[in-house]
Design a protein around this motif. Structure first.
Motif, mmCIF file in Angstrom:
data_model
loop_
_atom_site.group_PDB
_atom_site.id
_atom_site.type_symbol
_atom_site.label_atom_id
_atom_site.label_comp_id
_atom_site.label_asym_id
_atom_site.label_seq_id
_atom_site.Cartn_x
_atom_site.Cartn_y
_atom_site.Cartn_z
ATOM 1 N N TYR A 345 43.278 24.657 44.903
ATOM 2 C CA TYR A 345 42.763 25.689 43.993
ATOM 3 C C TYR A 345 43.522 25.669 42.661
ATOM 4 O O TYR A 345 42.934 25.889 41.591
ATOM 5 C CB TYR A 345 42.900 27.072 44.624
ATOM 6 C CG TYR A 345 41.765 27.465 45.545
ATOM 7 C CD1 TYR A 345 40.497 26.917 45.422
ATOM 8 C CD2 TYR A 345 41.962 28.425 46.532
ATOM 9 C CE1 TYR A 345 39.466 27.302 46.256
ATOM 10 C CE2 TYR A 345 40.936 28.820 47.389
ATOM 11 C CZ TYR A 345 39.690 28.244 47.234
ATOM 12 O OH TYR A 345 38.667 28.634 48.062
ATOM 13 N N GLY A 383 43.571 39.863 48.395
ATOM 14 C CA GLY A 383 43.345 38.748 49.310
ATOM 15 C C GLY A 383 43.490 39.173 50.765
ATOM 16 O O GLY A 383 42.656 38.830 51.617
ATOM 17 N N VAL A 386 40.542 41.409 51.769
ATOM 18 C CA VAL A 386 39.328 40.625 51.989
ATOM 19 C C VAL A 386 39.332 40.047 53.397
ATOM 20 O O VAL A 386 38.310 40.068 54.099
ATOM 21 C CB VAL A 386 39.217 39.497 50.934
ATOM 22 C CG1 VAL A 386 38.181 38.452 51.354
ATOM 23 C CG2 VAL A 386 38.847 40.074 49.575
ATOM 24 N N LEU A 401 35.230 31.380 55.847
ATOM 25 C CA LEU A 401 34.997 31.780 54.456
ATOM 26 C C LEU A 401 36.069 32.740 53.964
ATOM 27 O O LEU A 401 36.533 32.647 52.817
ATOM 28 C CB LEU A 401 33.612 32.430 54.334
ATOM 29 C CG LEU A 401 33.304 33.139 53.006
ATOM 30 C CD1 LEU A 401 33.251 32.132 51.859
ATOM 31 C CD2 LEU A 401 32.003 33.920 53.110
ATOM 32 N N PHE A 402 36.492 33.666 54.831
ATOM 33 C CA PHE A 402 37.429 34.695 54.388
ATOM 34 C C PHE A 402 38.846 34.157 54.227
ATOM 35 O O PHE A 402 39.641 34.706 53.469
ATOM 36 C CB PHE A 402 37.384 35.886 55.351
ATOM 37 C CG PHE A 402 36.054 36.589 55.322
ATOM 38 C CD1 PHE A 402 35.759 37.488 54.314
ATOM 39 C CD2 PHE A 402 35.083 36.310 56.269
ATOM 40 C CE1 PHE A 402 34.525 38.121 54.260
ATOM 41 C CE2 PHE A 402 33.844 36.925 56.225
ATOM 42 C CZ PHE A 402 33.563 37.837 55.213
ATOM 43 N N PHE A 404 39.310 31.137 52.931
ATOM 44 C CA PHE A 404 39.187 30.535 51.603
ATOM 45 C C PHE A 404 39.212 31.605 50.508
ATOM 46 O O PHE A 404 39.793 31.389 49.446
ATOM 47 C CB PHE A 404 37.909 29.709 51.515
ATOM 48 C CG PHE A 404 38.006 28.352 52.167
ATOM 49 C CD1 PHE A 404 38.650 27.306 51.537
ATOM 50 C CD2 PHE A 404 37.461 28.133 53.420
ATOM 51 C CE1 PHE A 404 38.758 26.058 52.130
ATOM 52 C CE2 PHE A 404 37.558 26.881 54.032
ATOM 53 C CZ PHE A 404 38.206 25.851 53.381
ATOM 54 N N LEU A 405 38.580 32.748 50.757
ATOM 55 C CA LEU A 405 38.584 33.817 49.763
ATOM 56 C C LEU A 405 39.988 34.395 49.585
ATOM 57 O O LEU A 405 40.404 34.714 48.471
ATOM 58 C CB LEU A 405 37.606 34.921 50.176
ATOM 59 C CG LEU A 405 36.118 34.568 50.063
ATOM 60 C CD1 LEU A 405 35.258 35.702 50.609
ATOM 61 C CD2 LEU A 405 35.737 34.255 48.618
ATOM 62 N N LEU A 406 40.734 34.539 50.699
ATOM 63 C CA LEU A 406 42.119 35.007 50.581
ATOM 64 C C LEU A 406 42.937 34.045 49.729
ATOM 65 O O LEU A 406 43.661 34.469 48.818
ATOM 66 C CB LEU A 406 42.741 35.143 51.980
ATOM 67 C CG LEU A 406 44.225 35.522 52.016
ATOM 68 C CD1 LEU A 406 44.518 36.457 53.187
ATOM 69 C CD2 LEU A 406 45.122 34.290 52.132
ATOM 70 N N TYR A 407 42.830 32.749 50.012
ATOM 71 C CA TYR A 407 43.582 31.764 49.230
ATOM 72 C C TYR A 407 43.170 31.796 47.760
ATOM 73 O O TYR A 407 44.004 31.598 46.868
ATOM 74 C CB TYR A 407 43.381 30.371 49.801
ATOM 75 C CG TYR A 407 44.289 30.033 50.956
ATOM 76 C CD1 TYR A 407 45.672 30.039 50.811
ATOM 77 C CD2 TYR A 407 43.764 29.715 52.208
ATOM 78 C CE1 TYR A 407 46.513 29.739 51.866
ATOM 79 C CE2 TYR A 407 44.598 29.401 53.276
ATOM 80 C CZ TYR A 407 45.978 29.420 53.095
ATOM 81 O OH TYR A 407 46.803 29.122 54.145
ATOM 82 N N LEU A 408 41.900 32.034 47.485
ATOM 83 C CA LEU A 408 41.440 32.104 46.092
ATOM 84 C C LEU A 408 42.115 33.267 45.372
ATOM 85 O O LEU A 408 42.626 33.106 44.251
ATOM 86 C CB LEU A 408 39.922 32.250 46.050
ATOM 87 C CG LEU A 408 39.300 32.406 44.652
ATOM 88 C CD1 LEU A 408 39.623 31.188 43.787
ATOM 89 C CD2 LEU A 408 37.795 32.608 44.751
ATOM 90 N N CYS A 409 42.124 34.446 46.001
ATOM 91 C CA CYS A 409 42.779 35.600 45.383
ATOM 92 C C CYS A 409 44.267 35.334 45.165
ATOM 93 O O CYS A 409 44.819 35.645 44.097
ATOM 94 C CB CYS A 409 42.593 36.841 46.256
ATOM 95 S SG CYS A 409 40.901 37.473 46.342
#
Length: 522
Positions: A345, A383, A386, A401-402, A404-409
């Motif tokens: 990321y 994160g 989420v 998916l969640f 990946f969303l945590l890592y994005l945040c």
């Protein structure tokens, strides 16, 4: 054009040589070395918590304590390694020595021990970690310093050079967990640790082979003194090497005594706060005092952020392994491989965030440094929330998916704090204290790493093992607390920004370049 060469000034000393992409070729050598060092470090880290819990059968709590102690010592060690490089060895010898020692540590880790070996297997494991800590102290600080030595101080290529170097770090951090994690959890632990050692050995060989590309940079400050024999027995250089290796038993002991590491960090942090306040109120005028108070404010936020963010290698890794649906296209992905997501990321969003700050600055919209710190805390907290929201009913697996969303945040939060924090330390500290403040910044990160181990340990129940609901309950609490603290930091940001006296920085830079009576000729 890629691969094109030209002649340009390569070092601060005025030597010339060929360039690649407009930069000294030595930059790409250091890119290569740092890439492989990060490959080995993050590849091994991806396996660490699993090795402790699945191979040595540590409880989640005890494994988290060991993880926090190890990561803390990793961030403390460059203070001593950097000092010895500056005072005696020079950065080139320090990088080579550090790389060799790190490779030795990973080879030791590859000598897989088991429960049937009694204490020997675990003893070898601690020895491997301690050896990696010692080597990292020399390589990590000196490789970064070597990049700067390739350029004159006023060279406009310095910032882009560090950007390229930073990309090397994250390339290594991306592929390390993918390769070492897969081999370790699918083929055997010694394959994963062995792959990490191969990466570091490749970096050492490349560094030795391509040494001329450094164009004489990073050599010892006093070669004659370094070669002198101490008491007529051993050269000062080898005395430094051997005495540095004596720190390995100390690290071996401290990794197993996380409470002692905690007290050391607490005492060091208290002394740092007292020292900064003494400097601010005892030796500085109003503007310098204000800036030191702003620095102290940012330093307090630093360990809070990293304590939350660094759940990646401990509690979050275990949660991903046990309570997440890791199936991708029918392949059950080993949990350790997901530790590459953050670095990937950064490679994707790092340039985007840099461009965003420039775009906002041109319109007067860019958040201040303290506001970015508050935003970082809010993002890392979001994160966790989420992940909690996406985990569903008890007994069900969390959709990937969640994760990946945590890592994005968390990655976006890191990009708001890590690069701007280092920049703030270099801008706000007096010139006589810049090196010290960089060391204090990393000390604060070490405190955060220790806190990360404590938070991860808190996810364990009475038996020391983390349950799904127990982990999510902790994540829910720290998520809301992190957002709340982030909001408070953003509310205080205007006051802290005034303490920074940012508007005077350009004027002070101009005076530094052109002292009174020595202005630029018209």
């Amino acid at each position: 054009m890629t691969g094109s060469t030209s002649t340009a000034r390569e070092t601060g000393g005025g030597e010339t040589g060929k360039t690649w992409l407009g930069h000294p070729r030595g930059l790409f050598l250091l890119f290569f070395v740092e890439m492989w060092e990060r490959f080995s470090f993050y590849g091994m880290r991806a396996l660490l918590i699993f090795y402790l819990t699945q191979h040595f059968l540590f409880s989640d709590r005890d494994a988290s304590y060991a993880y926090g102690a190890y990561m803390s010592l990793i961030y403390i060690s460059p203070l001593m390694g950097g000092y010895l490089a500056d005072r005696y060895l020079g950065q080139r010898k320090a990088v080579l020595f550090g790389g060799v020692v790190i490779a030795m540590g990973h080879i030791i880790l590859g000598l897989e021990g088991g429960i049937s070996d009694g204490g020997m297997g675990l003893g070898l494991f601690w020895l491997g970690l301690a050896t990696v800590i010692t080597g990292t102290g020399f390589l990590k600080s000196s490789a970064s310093a070597l990049v700067g030595q390739l350029y004159p101080r006023a060279d406009m290529r310095r910032d882009p050079a560090y950007t390229i170097f930073y990309m090397g770090i994250n390339v290594g951090a991306t592929i390390g967990p993918l390769i070492c994690g897969y081999l370790g959890q699918r083929w055997g632990w010694h394959w994963g640790f062995g792959a990490a050692s191969v990466g570091m050995i490749a970096g050492v060989i490349g560094f030795v082979w391509c040494r001329p590309l450094l164009q004489g940079g990073g050599e010892p400050p006093d070669p004659a003194r370094l070669a002198e024999r101490v008491c007529g027995i051993i050269s000062r250089e080898w005395l430094v090497y051997l005495s540095s290796l004596l720190s390995i038993p100390l690290c071996w002991f401290l990794i197993q005594q996380h409470a002692i590491v905690g007290w050391m960090l607490a005492l060091s942090s208290a002394l740092v706060v007292v020292y900064i306040l003494w400097e601010a109120f005892g030796r500085m005028e109003r503007i310098g005092r204000d800036r030191m108070l702003a620095v102290l404010f940012l330093l307090v936020i630093n360990p809070i952020f990293w304590g939350l963010y660094e759940q990646t290698g401990s509690s979050l890794a275990l949660f991903t392994d046990r309570y997440t649906d890791r199936s991708i296209l029918g392949f059950n992905v080993p949990a350790s491989m997901f530790q590459s997501v953050n670095a990937a990321y950064i490679l994707l969003f790092g340039p985007v965030m840099a461009a965003l700050w420039i775009w906002m600055a041109k319109r007067g919209w860019e958040p201040s440094t303290p506001a970015k710190f508050g935003l970082a805390l809010a993002l890392v907290g979001a994160g966790f929330l989420v992940l909690v929201a996406g985990s569903g009913a008890p007994g069900t697996l969390t959709p990937l998916l969640f994760i990946f969303l945590l890592y994005l945040c968390h990655t976006l939060g890191e990009l708001c704090l890590s690069p701007v924090g280092l920049s703030a330390m270099s801008k706000l500290a007096p010139s006589r204290m810049i090196g010290l403040m960089m060391g204090i910044w990393f000390l604060a990160m070490a405190l955060g790493e220790y806190a990360a181990g404590m938070i991860a340990a808190a996810t364990g129940g009475d038996d020391g093992l983390a349950s799904r609901d127990g982990v999510l309950a902790v994540y829910d609490r720290i998520g809301w607390w992190s957002i709340a603290i982030g909001v408070v930091v953003m509310a205080l940001a205007p006051l802290v920004k005034r303490l920074m006296h940012v508007d005077r920085l350009n004027e002070e830079d101009s005076l530094a370049r052109h002292p009174k009576g020595e202005g630029p000729v018209g």
